[in-house]
Design a protein around this motif. Structure first.
Motif: not given
Length: 262
Positions: A222-228, A130-139, A209-218
């Motif tokens: 962040a308020n970031s178009s990358f994780s959107w 039950e995989s969950v992607m958690l994206h934290i945008r800083r930079g 990275e985008l493809q890997i992130m999208s492979s999670c189930r949930h």
């Protein structure tokens, strides 16, 4: 752009000349399997040089030479009244513009380069749990004062609340996969459950990275178009996406149409 060109049966061409002066990152869509033609940069004749000067002057006085320039982040149905020979400019960060072409776009947004061998066990693990992607945008959200004022940063309370929400909705215990452009800060400040995976090593390959992130189930974005986009590209049965509200710290931007209704 893809949606508009597809509706009219015409070619889509991308003007990437703005990246000559954009310092945050380079143009990257060429790393994906896009069908659009990329217009050459740096091969201008005298007429094109004049056009570029006019374009910069138009922007300076607050006008645009485009046939359509996005005025707000709200979905604008008038966009589709444009004909098949138009130049458009904007973010268009609403799936209402392109949802009808979702299957085609998901193919277009696959990386040209294959995932590395070490990625396969990670993708398999995401599919089995039950995989969950958690994206934290800083930079730049932290280092650039203007960006920070407009966007703001998702707080640690936001992520803790999101995890609590997911754990209340999922029948099985979730496993978290953390992505960030400031991973050491995340490890120092966000207490994570045992078994959490901090996904690193793809800093120079955001398309992978985008493809890997999208492979999670949930997805907890962040308020970031990358994780959107990672959440939008990742269509899984029973998928839950948690997004921050408000999206912006600044009240100048209306984000009503930014988050899909689901």
């Amino acid at each position: 752009g893809y949606a508009l060109a597809s509706l009219h049966g015409v070619e889509l061409a991308l003007d990437i000349s703005g990246f000559e002066s954009y310092k945050l990152h380079k143009f990257g869509l060429d790393k994906l399997q896009i069908s659009a033609r990329i217009l050459p940069v740096g091969q201008e004749n005298r007429s094109q040089v004049v056009q570029r000067i006019v374009r910069r002057f138009a922007r300076w006085i607050g006008r645009s030479e485009c046939d359509y320039t996005e005025r707000s982040l709200r979905f604008d149905p008038a966009f589709f009244e444009l004909n098949g020979d138009a130049k458009v400019e904007g973010y268009f960060q609403s799936q209402k513009y392109f949802q009808r072409f979702a299957p085609e776009l998901r193919r277009e947004f696959m990386p040209r380069k294959s995932l590395r061998p070490e990625h396969k066990p990670l993708i398999d693990q995401m599919g089995e749990r039950e995989s969950v992607m958690l994206h934290i945008r800083r930079g730049d959200y932290v280092s650039n004062a203007h960006t920070l004022k407009v966007h703001g940063i998702c707080t640690m309370d936001y992520y803790r609340n999101a995890m609590t929400l997911l754990e209340s909705k999922l029948a099985n215990k979730p496993q978290y996969f953390v992505f960030s452009n400031d991973m050491q800060w995340v490890k120092d400040h966000l207490p994570m459950a045992q078994g959490t995976v901090f996904v690193q090593g793809n800093e120079n390959a955001p398309e992978l990275e985008l493809q890997i992130m999208s492979s999670c189930r949930h997805h907890v974005i962040a308020n970031s178009s990358f994780s959107w986009w990672a959440a939008w590209l990742g269509q899984h049965d029973g998928q839950i996406v948690v997004a921050p509200k408000p999206w912006f710290d600044s009240n100048e931007n209306d984000s009503t149409d930014l988050i899909p209704s689901g």
